[in-house]
Design a protein around this motif. Structure first.
Motif, PDB file in Angstrom:
ATOM      1  N   SER A 206      63.675  34.624  13.933  1.00  0.00           N
ATOM      2  CA  SER A 206      63.514  33.472  14.822  1.00  0.00           C
ATOM      3  C   SER A 206      63.275  32.198  14.026  1.00  0.00           C
ATOM      4  N   ARG A 207      62.531  32.290  12.930  1.00  0.00           N
ATOM      5  CA  ARG A 207      62.310  31.113  12.086  1.00  0.00           C
ATOM      6  C   ARG A 207      63.623  30.656  11.454  1.00  0.00           C
ATOM      7  N   ILE A 208      64.425  31.622  10.984  1.00  0.00           N
ATOM      8  CA  ILE A 208      65.710  31.269  10.385  1.00  0.00           C
ATOM      9  C   ILE A 208      66.617  30.620  11.425  1.00  0.00           C
ATOM     10  N   ALA A 209      66.709  31.233  12.620  1.00  0.00           N
ATOM     11  CA  ALA A 209      67.566  30.689  13.674  1.00  0.00           C
ATOM     12  C   ALA A 209      67.083  29.309  14.119  1.00  0.00           C
ATOM     13  N   ARG A 210      65.781  29.143  14.229  1.00  0.00           N
ATOM     14  CA  ARG A 210      65.226  27.849  14.641  1.00  0.00           C
ATOM     15  C   ARG A 210      65.611  26.746  13.653  1.00  0.00           C
ATOM     16  N   GLY A 211      65.402  26.994  12.372  1.00  0.00           N
ATOM     17  CA  GLY A 211      65.748  25.984  11.379  1.00  0.00           C
ATOM     18  C   GLY A 211      67.238  25.698  11.333  1.00  0.00           C
ATOM     19  N   SER A 212      68.058  26.731  11.515  1.00  0.00           N
ATOM     20  CA  SER A 212      69.503  26.531  11.494  1.00  0.00           C
ATOM     21  C   SER A 212      69.974  25.715  12.680  1.00  0.00           C
ATOM     22  N   VAL A 213      69.395  25.968  13.859  1.00  0.00           N
ATOM     23  CA  VAL A 213      69.774  25.202  15.054  1.00  0.00           C
ATOM     24  C   VAL A 213      69.319  23.751  14.927  1.00  0.00           C
ATOM     25  N   ILE A 214      68.122  23.524  14.413  1.00  0.00           N
ATOM     26  CA  ILE A 214      67.636  22.152  14.238  1.00  0.00           C
ATOM     27  C   ILE A 214      68.556  21.379  13.297  1.00  0.00           C
ATOM     28  N   THR A 215      69.018  22.036  12.240  1.00  0.00           N
ATOM     29  CA  THR A 215      69.943  21.374  11.314  1.00  0.00           C
ATOM     30  C   THR A 215      71.281  21.096  11.980  1.00  0.00           C
ATOM     31  N   ALA A 216      71.796  22.079  12.733  1.00  0.00           N
ATOM     32  CA  ALA A 216      73.119  21.927  13.339  1.00  0.00           C
ATOM     33  C   ALA A 216      73.139  20.852  14.422  1.00  0.00           C
ATOM     34  N   LYS A 217      72.065  20.741  15.197  1.00  0.00           N
ATOM     35  CA  LYS A 217      72.082  19.780  16.313  1.00  0.00           C
ATOM     36  C   LYS A 217      71.957  18.336  15.840  1.00  0.00           C
ATOM     37  N   GLN A 218      71.686  18.115  14.557  1.00  0.00           N
ATOM     38  CA  GLN A 218      71.629  16.760  14.019  1.00  0.00           C
ATOM     39  C   GLN A 218      72.963  16.293  13.465  1.00  0.00           C
ATOM     40  N   ASN A 219      73.975  17.161  13.475  1.00  0.00           N
ATOM     41  CA  ASN A 219      75.287  16.784  12.959  1.00  0.00           C
ATOM     42  C   ASN A 219      75.989  15.799  13.884  1.00  0.00           C
ATOM     43  N   ASP A 220      76.979  15.116  13.331  1.00  0.00           N
ATOM     44  CA  ASP A 220      77.649  14.050  14.072  1.00  0.00           C
ATOM     45  C   ASP A 220      78.379  14.565  15.307  1.00  0.00           C
ATOM     46  N   TYR A 221      79.017  15.744  15.193  1.00  0.00           N
ATOM     47  CA  TYR A 221      79.789  16.208  16.335  1.00  0.00           C
ATOM     48  C   TYR A 221      78.890  16.578  17.513  1.00  0.00           C
TER      49      TYR A 221
END
Length: 328
Positions: A206-221
């Motif tokens: 869950s920690r890995i998924a949380r950090g990955s989603v936070i990073t992905a949702k900041q992308n331009d697209y």
């Protein structure tokens, strides 16, 4: 009265009121931005840029570590499903008159302390170990990704609650937790062990998924899709999830080997799988007291366990190298 069509800089006509309007074209452009995360990833046969997944598969097919580990794992899965293909004996059939004897014709690994064929038990032991590793990893990945992904996307109170819950689980030592929780279980199946691993393993994913989603949702697209009014479900399923899966897959692949090793450790301590289930951990535990007189009893199941765990770790390393553009 304005014209229904206006010239666009790439020569296409834009309909402000129907399909092909600026909103649709902007949405298509936002979706196209996610096809090459992390910079250029090479081109395919048609000359078009490859996606992260196709580029990763292109690298994996040329990685000898991935090929070797995949072949070993494929072989283990086959004998776990059909152990009779290479072992015709019964792992529970024993002859005390042959206890601790070494290699003989038809019994290349010798016999254990109860007179059971070590070769047959080593082959059949792959079934329980692979079953525990696969189902524990699936459970941990599904639950951890779901909770961590939602917490990372919505943030706020959801994120705070999940963080506090995971802190509680991280404070529980895995071996100590197994000794306490599994010591009261009398079932001889693999499911109590799988349930225990899922219970204590999902916070890490869950920690890995949380950090990955936070990073992905900041992308331009993602920001472009949000500005154009995309719903939360669309952003999660179409934009964020495909680009946040790579770290989760890498950790899950490596964790699979760890869970197999954990099952053997718990079985060695007497709280994991229990007889008559055939397990490498059980055989290692029973052979430890005969290590001086009959080392072959310990060598073969321990060697099979080591090769299995190493194969999954090698596979996880190869997948990590292929999915992380920074390591190219």
């Amino acid at each position: 009265m304005p014209e229904p069509y206006e010239p666009f800089d790439d020569g296409r006509a834009i309909d402000h009121t129907g399909a092909g309007g600026p909103t649709d074209l902007a949405m298509e452009e936002a979706e196209s931005l996610e096809k090459t995360p992390g910079g250029p990833l090479g081109t395919g046969p048609s000359g078009k840029p490859r996606s992260l997944w196709s580029d990763a598969w292109h690298d994996l097919r040329r990685n000898p570590v991935f090929i070797i580990s995949s072949l070993i794992i494929l072989f283990l899965v086959i004998i776990a499903i059909w152990p009779q293909l290479i072992a015709s004996g019964d792992p529970l059939q024993c002859d005390l008159s042959k206890a601790q004897e070494g290699s003989q014709p038809g019994h290349p690994f010798g016999f254990n302390g109860q007179g059971c064929d070590v070769y047959t038990r080593t082959v059949y032991g792959a079934r329980a170990s692979v079953q525990v590793g696969v189902f524990a990893t699936l459970g941990v990945t599904i639950i951890g990704s779901l909770f961590g992904g939602l917490a990372g996307f919505f943030g706020g109170g959801w994120d705070g609650v999940l963080s506090r819950i995971t802190d509680v689980f991280f404070a529980i030592p895995v071996i100590l937790g197994g000794l306490v929780l599994l010591s009261v279980v009398t079932s001889t199946t693999v499911w109590p062990v799988i349930g225990f691993m899922v219970l204590l393993g999902w916070p890490q994913l869950s920690r890995i998924a949380r950090g990955s989603v936070i990073t992905a949702k900041q992308n331009d697209y993602v920001q472009a899709a949000r500005a154009l009014g995309a719903s939360n479900s669309r952003m999660l399923l179409r934009h964020i999830t495909p680009n946040a899966l790579a770290p989760v897959i890498v950790v899950a692949t490596i964790a699979l080997g760890t869970y197999i090793s954990l099952e053997a450790t718990l079985s060695f301590l007497g709280v994991g799988l229990k007889p008559p289930t055939v397990s490498w951990g059980i055989d290692i535990s029973s052979a430890s007291q005969y290590i001086r007189n009959a080392p072959h009893m310990l060598l073969w199941p321990a060697g099979a366990l080591a090769i299995t765990v190493l194969s999954f770790i090698m596979l996880g390393d190869a997948v990590r190298d292929a999915l992380d553009p920074k390591l190219r």
